[in-house]
Design a protein around this motif. Structure first.
Motif, mmCIF file in Angstrom:
data_model
loop_
_atom_site.group_PDB
_atom_site.id
_atom_site.type_symbol
_atom_site.label_atom_id
_atom_site.label_comp_id
_atom_site.label_asym_id
_atom_site.label_seq_id
_atom_site.Cartn_x
_atom_site.Cartn_y
_atom_site.Cartn_z
ATOM 1 N N ALA A 119 0.827 -1.202 0.000
ATOM 2 C CA ALA A 119 0.000 0.000 0.000
ATOM 3 C C ALA A 119 0.862 1.254 0.000
ATOM 4 O O ALA A 119 0.615 2.205 -0.752
ATOM 5 N N CYS A 126 -2.350 3.420 5.562
ATOM 6 C CA CYS A 126 -3.084 2.314 6.163
ATOM 7 C C CYS A 126 -2.886 2.284 7.672
ATOM 8 O O CYS A 126 -1.978 2.926 8.215
ATOM 9 N N LEU A 157 -7.599 1.386 4.875
ATOM 10 C CA LEU A 157 -6.820 1.689 3.677
ATOM 11 C C LEU A 157 -7.420 2.904 2.979
ATOM 12 O O LEU A 157 -8.640 2.999 2.830
#
Length: 248
Positions: A119, A126, A157
């Motif tokens: 991510a 996140c 997220l």
């Protein structure tokens, strides 16, 4: 290396959605992580139902980011698949003991850490949510998790709304050992770490001042001592056994 050192938790997100294809890519990358003996004992539930998300967020009112994050996933430890494969292949499953639970939770943890790296590499922010285990029975029912599959952590997220903040970690003198475990300077290491952390990232408030009072020098060690002075998840072992895991 710089990106790993720059890791920070994000709890505030912009309104920009995270596209389903991007979420699926992050899942694929997370599940490509190392797995004990290639057993792959971890799954991910992507929570897209708004009512289900509200239900999960409702028991975490002190964590509004669970409700507000553009996307929310639940990483699960899966101890069900291998016994089922053994049954399908006509083989006995001779490892129904603590190692099954241990390996499944380790696999889930490694996948979660890999999802964080994936991510962040995409510019997303996140925040792992371990507190879903405070309500593990209900979460398992809401997600229709079968026996021997348990929620390990939630995962907020989204695209960061601010720069976030890096949390200083304990010094290597405390946490890295050579040949044999040893830490003879813990008290002085903690004192120095507490001072450094207070300067960079002071706690906005002190835990349970009604019981412990106001500390003059409130740092990480005092915060964690107070946190674990209160019982937490005392029913979790019973829950894990109830879900079919043997812990002997």
């Amino acid at each position: 290396m710089i990106q790993i050192a720059d890791h920070r938790v994000h709890r505030r997100y912009s309104d920009r959605p995270v596209e389903p294809d991007l979420i699926r890519l992050i899942c694929a990358l997370a599940l490509s992580a190392p797995s004990k003996s290639d057993l792959q004992q971890r799954d991910i539930v992507v929570v897209t139902d708004p009512a289900l998300r509200r239900r999960i967020a409702a028991f975490l009112p002190h964590m509004p980011w669970v409700r507000e994050a553009p996307a929310f996933l639940v990483f699960c430890a899966n101890g069900a698949r291998l016994p089922e494969i053994a049954r399908m292949r006509g083989k006995p499953f001779a490892n129904d003991h603590l190692d099954l639970f241990f390996n499944a939770t380790a696999d889930a943890a490694i996948a979660l850490a890999t999802a964080i790296r994936a991510a962040e590499a995409m510019g997303l922010g996140c925040c792992p949510i371990s507190e879903i285990r405070n309500n593990a029975r209900d979460v398992s029912d809401w997600l229709a998790l079968p026996e021997r599959v348990i929620p390990f952590a939630g995962f907020c997220l989204g695209w960061p709304a601010d720069a976030g903040q890096i949390s200083p970690r304990l010094p290597l003198a405390t946490t890295v050992h050579e040949d044999r475990y040893g830490c003879t300077t813990l008290a002085t290491d903690l004192a120095a770490y507490d001072r450094r952390r207070r300067a960079q990232q002071p706690y906005p408030e002190q835990r349970n001042t009604a019981r412990w009072g106001e500390a003059v020098d409130y740092g990480w060690s005092e915060d964690k001592a107070r946190q674990y002075a209160e019982p937490q998840r005392t029913e979790f072992g019973a829950f894990v056994r109830q879900r079919g895991f043997r812990l002997d």
